[in-house]
Design a protein around this motif. Structure first.
Motif, PDB file in Angstrom:
ATOM      1  N   CYS A 101       0.843  -1.199   0.000  1.00 26.22           N
ATOM      2  CA  CYS A 101       0.000   0.000   0.000  1.00 26.22           C
ATOM      3  C   CYS A 101       0.872   1.241   0.000  1.00 26.22           C
ATOM      4  N   GLY A 102       0.392   2.263  -0.656  1.00 20.51           N
ATOM      5  CA  GLY A 102       1.096   3.524  -0.704  1.00 20.51           C
ATOM      6  C   GLY A 102       0.905   4.297   0.587  1.00 20.51           C
ATOM      7  N   PRO A 103       1.418   5.556   0.653  1.00 19.45           N
ATOM      8  CA  PRO A 103       1.339   6.341   1.891  1.00 19.45           C
ATOM      9  C   PRO A 103      -0.097   6.701   2.299  1.00 19.45           C
ATOM     10  N   ASN A 104      -1.006   6.814   1.360  1.00 17.52           N
ATOM     11  CA  ASN A 104      -2.382   7.188   1.694  1.00 17.52           C
ATOM     12  C   ASN A 104      -3.295   5.975   1.802  1.00 17.52           C
ATOM     13  N   GLY A 105      -2.730   4.759   1.873  1.00 11.82           N
ATOM     14  CA  GLY A 105      -3.527   3.556   2.056  1.00 11.82           C
ATOM     15  C   GLY A 105      -4.046   2.944   0.778  1.00 11.82           C
ATOM     16  N   VAL A 106      -3.781   3.558  -0.371  1.00  5.10           N
ATOM     17  CA  VAL A 106      -4.232   3.023  -1.650  1.00  5.10           C
ATOM     18  C   VAL A 106      -3.195   2.012  -2.131  1.00  5.10           C
ATOM     19  N   ALA A 107      -3.664   0.883  -2.610  1.00  6.33           N
ATOM     20  CA  ALA A 107      -2.758  -0.164  -3.061  1.00  6.33           C
ATOM     21  C   ALA A 107      -1.983   0.292  -4.289  1.00  6.33           C
ATOM     22  N   VAL A 108      -0.694   0.059  -4.266  1.00  7.10           N
ATOM     23  CA  VAL A 108       0.170   0.411  -5.380  1.00  7.10           C
ATOM     24  C   VAL A 108       0.365  -0.848  -6.220  1.00  7.10           C
ATOM     25  N   VAL A 109       0.103  -0.746  -7.512  1.00  5.98           N
ATOM     26  CA  VAL A 109       0.262  -1.883  -8.404  1.00  5.98           C
ATOM     27  C   VAL A 109       1.505  -1.653  -9.243  1.00  5.98           C
ATOM     28  N   CYS A 110       2.459  -2.533  -9.099  1.00  7.65           N
ATOM     29  CA  CYS A 110       3.679  -2.471  -9.896  1.00  7.65           C
ATOM     30  C   CYS A 110       3.616  -3.588 -10.919  1.00  7.65           C
ATOM     31  N   SER A 111       3.768  -3.241 -12.162  1.00  9.68           N
ATOM     32  CA  SER A 111       3.703  -4.246 -13.214  1.00  9.68           C
ATOM     33  C   SER A 111       4.910  -4.098 -14.116  1.00  9.68           C
ATOM     34  N   MET A 112       5.493  -5.233 -14.493  1.00 14.58           N
ATOM     35  CA  MET A 112       6.592  -5.207 -15.448  1.00 14.58           C
ATOM     36  C   MET A 112       6.079  -4.977 -16.859  1.00 14.58           C
ATOM     37  N   GLN A 132      10.716  -9.877 -19.780  1.00 15.72           N
ATOM     38  CA  GLN A 132      11.102 -10.750 -18.674  1.00 15.72           C
ATOM     39  C   GLN A 132      12.542 -11.220 -18.748  1.00 15.72           C
ATOM     40  N   MET A 133      13.224 -11.017 -19.870  1.00  9.55           N
ATOM     41  CA  MET A 133      14.597 -11.498 -20.018  1.00  9.55           C
ATOM     42  C   MET A 133      15.529 -10.785 -19.053  1.00  9.55           C
ATOM     43  N   THR A 134      16.455 -11.534 -18.467  1.00 13.56           N
ATOM     44  CA  THR A 134      17.482 -10.956 -17.614  1.00 13.56           C
ATOM     45  C   THR A 134      18.787 -11.702 -17.849  1.00 13.56           C
ATOM     46  N   GLY A 135      19.855 -11.132 -17.397  1.00 13.41           N
ATOM     47  CA  GLY A 135      21.153 -11.794 -17.384  1.00 13.41           C
ATOM     48  C   GLY A 135      21.661 -12.239 -18.737  1.00 13.41           C
ATOM     49  N   LEU A 136      22.150 -13.474 -18.771  1.00 11.41           N
ATOM     50  CA  LEU A 136      22.778 -14.031 -19.969  1.00 11.41           C
ATOM     51  C   LEU A 136      21.793 -14.138 -21.129  1.00 11.41           C
ATOM     52  N   GLU A 137      20.545 -14.508 -20.827  1.00 11.75           N
ATOM     53  CA  GLU A 137      19.544 -14.614 -21.891  1.00 11.75           C
ATOM     54  C   GLU A 137      19.344 -13.270 -22.577  1.00 11.75           C
ATOM     55  N   GLU A 145      21.473 -10.748 -22.696  1.00 15.42           N
ATOM     56  CA  GLU A 145      22.694 -10.409 -23.421  1.00 15.42           C
ATOM     57  C   GLU A 145      22.755 -11.125 -24.768  1.00 15.42           C
ATOM     58  N   VAL A 146      22.441 -12.423 -24.776  1.00 16.63           N
ATOM     59  CA  VAL A 146      22.480 -13.210 -26.009  1.00 16.63           C
ATOM     60  C   VAL A 146      21.425 -12.709 -26.992  1.00 16.63           C
ATOM     61  N   MET A 147      20.227 -12.429 -26.518  1.00 13.27           N
ATOM     62  CA  MET A 147      19.152 -11.993 -27.409  1.00 13.27           C
ATOM     63  C   MET A 147      19.413 -10.594 -27.974  1.00 13.27           C
ATOM     64  N   MET A 148      20.011  -9.709 -27.184  1.00 12.26           N
ATOM     65  CA  MET A 148      20.314  -8.361 -27.689  1.00 12.26           C
ATOM     66  C   MET A 148      21.378  -8.428 -28.782  1.00 12.26           C
ATOM     67  N   VAL A 149      22.381  -9.270 -28.600  1.00 11.56           N
ATOM     68  CA  VAL A 149      23.432  -9.424 -29.607  1.00 11.56           C
ATOM     69  C   VAL A 149      22.871 -10.131 -30.840  1.00 11.56           C
ATOM     70  N   ALA A 150      21.981 -11.107 -30.635  1.00 12.99           N
ATOM     71  CA  ALA A 150      21.363 -11.811 -31.762  1.00 12.99           C
ATOM     72  C   ALA A 150      20.506 -10.866 -32.589  1.00 12.99           C
ATOM     73  N   GLY A 151      19.912  -9.864 -31.953  1.00 12.65           N
ATOM     74  CA  GLY A 151      19.139  -8.863 -32.681  1.00 12.65           C
ATOM     75  C   GLY A 151      20.000  -8.038 -33.629  1.00 12.65           C
ATOM     76  N   LYS A 152      21.295  -7.968 -33.331  1.00 18.44           N
ATOM     77  CA  LYS A 152      22.241  -7.247 -34.192  1.00 18.44           C
ATOM     78  C   LYS A 152      22.829  -8.157 -35.266  1.00 18.44           C
ATOM     79  N   GLY A 153      22.421  -9.439 -35.261  1.00 19.39           N
ATOM     80  CA  GLY A 153      22.894 -10.372 -36.267  1.00 19.39           C
ATOM     81  C   GLY A 153      24.175 -11.098 -35.904  1.00 19.39           C
ATOM     82  N   LEU A 154      24.594 -11.036 -34.631  1.00 22.42           N
ATOM     83  CA  LEU A 154      25.816 -11.708 -34.192  1.00 22.42           C
ATOM     84  C   LEU A 154      25.474 -12.941 -33.367  1.00 22.42           C
TER      85      LEU A 154
END
Length: 130
Positions: A20-31, A43-48, A50-59
């Protein structure tokens, strides 16, 4: 058993209060960018990521993609990347063959060929993307 259920319910209640936020209203955090279910890219993190970003460049960062099949002649050899001064290669000389012929390719030799079928191979230095 009842104690475990009460402890679990208490932990959920504490987690809800912290959300809940400071005024008691629920805070919704969404990715997710649209507020729904996050995509695979979000949802990708870490090594996955890194590999996908480089693959997007064709490497191919870690040489995980299959090699392109070429004719294997002296004019058009199979290219094998290497990091050290040699690399081991496995050649399946015929499509229906169940045995793999293993041999070493050494740096400095222009082209080498399979001792069984004569397919040509050439070493190329591995290009690290980072």
């Amino acid at each position: 058993m009842a104690l475990r259920l009460l402890c679990g319910a208490g932990a959920l209640a504490a987690q809800a209060l912290r959300a809940c936020g400071p005024n008691g209203v629920a805070v919704v955090c969404s990715m997710a960018s649209g507020g729904g279910v996050p995509t695979d890219d979000e949802q990708m993190t870490g090594l996955e990521m890194e590999v996908m970003m480089v693959a997007g460049k064709g490497l191919d960062l870690y040489s995980i993609l299959p090699l392109k099949a070429v004719s294997g002649t002296k004019e058009d050899p199979n290219l094998v990347s290497f990091i050290t001064n040699k690399s081991i290669v496995g050649c399946i000389c015929e499509e229906d063959n169940s045995a793999v012929i293993w041999f070493w390719l050494h740096k400095g030799e222009t082209q080498q060929q399979c001792p069984s079928c004569g397919t040509h191979y050439k070493l190329l230095p591995h290009q690290v993307a980072h």
